[in-house]
Scaffold this motif. Structure first.
Motif, PDB file in Angstrom:
ATOM      1  N   ARG A 146       0.798  -1.221   0.058  1.00  0.00           N
ATOM      2  CA  ARG A 146      -0.197   0.166   0.116  1.00  0.00           C
ATOM      3  C   ARG A 146       0.948   1.172  -0.041  1.00  0.00           C
ATOM      4  NH1 ARG A 146      -2.747  -0.214   6.146  1.00  0.00           N
ATOM      5  NH2 ARG A 146      -0.811   0.717   7.215  1.00  0.00           N
ATOM      6  N   ARG A 158       5.755   3.042  -0.704  1.00  0.00           N
ATOM      7  CA  ARG A 158       5.043   2.087  -0.626  1.00  0.00           C
ATOM      8  C   ARG A 158       5.570   1.032   0.361  1.00  0.00           C
ATOM      9  NH1 ARG A 158       3.623  -0.478  -6.697  1.00  0.00           N
ATOM     10  NH2 ARG A 158       3.283   1.928  -6.974  1.00  0.00           N
ATOM     11  N   TYR A 181      -3.861   0.465  -2.412  1.00  0.00           N
ATOM     12  CA  TYR A 181      -3.461  -0.967  -2.317  1.00  0.00           C
ATOM     13  C   TYR A 181      -3.167  -1.563  -3.602  1.00  0.00           C
ATOM     14  CZ  TYR A 181      -4.568  -0.674   2.810  1.00  0.00           C
ATOM     15  OH  TYR A 181      -4.540  -0.299   4.173  1.00  0.00           O
TER      16      TYR A 181
END
Length: 123
Positions: free
Chosen positions: A38, A45, A93
């Protein structure tokens, strides 16, 4: 080659649940590791969870307890069940997979990412 398509994101209130799905398609021979990452605005990330072809799971300490990853090999699909969601879980996500695929007469292995699905948790 290979495509990953995610679904299941959306808007949910704090304390609620969502289930994300990601299906891989293409000239797939086998799928090794599958996982979910995510990325929140302004942040890097980060790994949420991963699962091997033998169903061995891995969760960073910060993700243990509320997230559960699973896969259905016959459908080339990985799932992420998210419970007790918090506003800080708000992010895009991404599904990730390491895939061995057929290319002509050869087998090749590559890293693939989905396009991302937005999860927004309201307080």
């Amino acid at each position: 080659q290979v495509q990953l398509v995610e679904s299941g994101g959306g808007l949910v209130q704090a304390g609620g649940s969502l289930r994300l799905s990601c299906q891989a398609s293409g000239s797939i021979s086998s799928i090794n590791v599958m996982g979910w990452y995510r990325q929140a605005p302004g942040k890097q990330r980060e790994l949420v969870a991963s699962i091997s072809s033998a169903d061995s799971t891995n969760y960073p300490d910060s993700m243990k307890g509320r997230f559960t990853i699973s896969r259905e090999n016959a459908k080339n699909t990985v799932y992420l069940q998210m419970n007790s969601l918090k506003p800080e879980d708000t992010a895009v996500y991404y599904c990730h997979a390491v895939v061995t695929y057929v290319s002509g007469r050869n087998y090749r292995t590559g890293d693939y990412w989905g396009q991302g699905t937005q999860v927004t948790v309201s307080s």
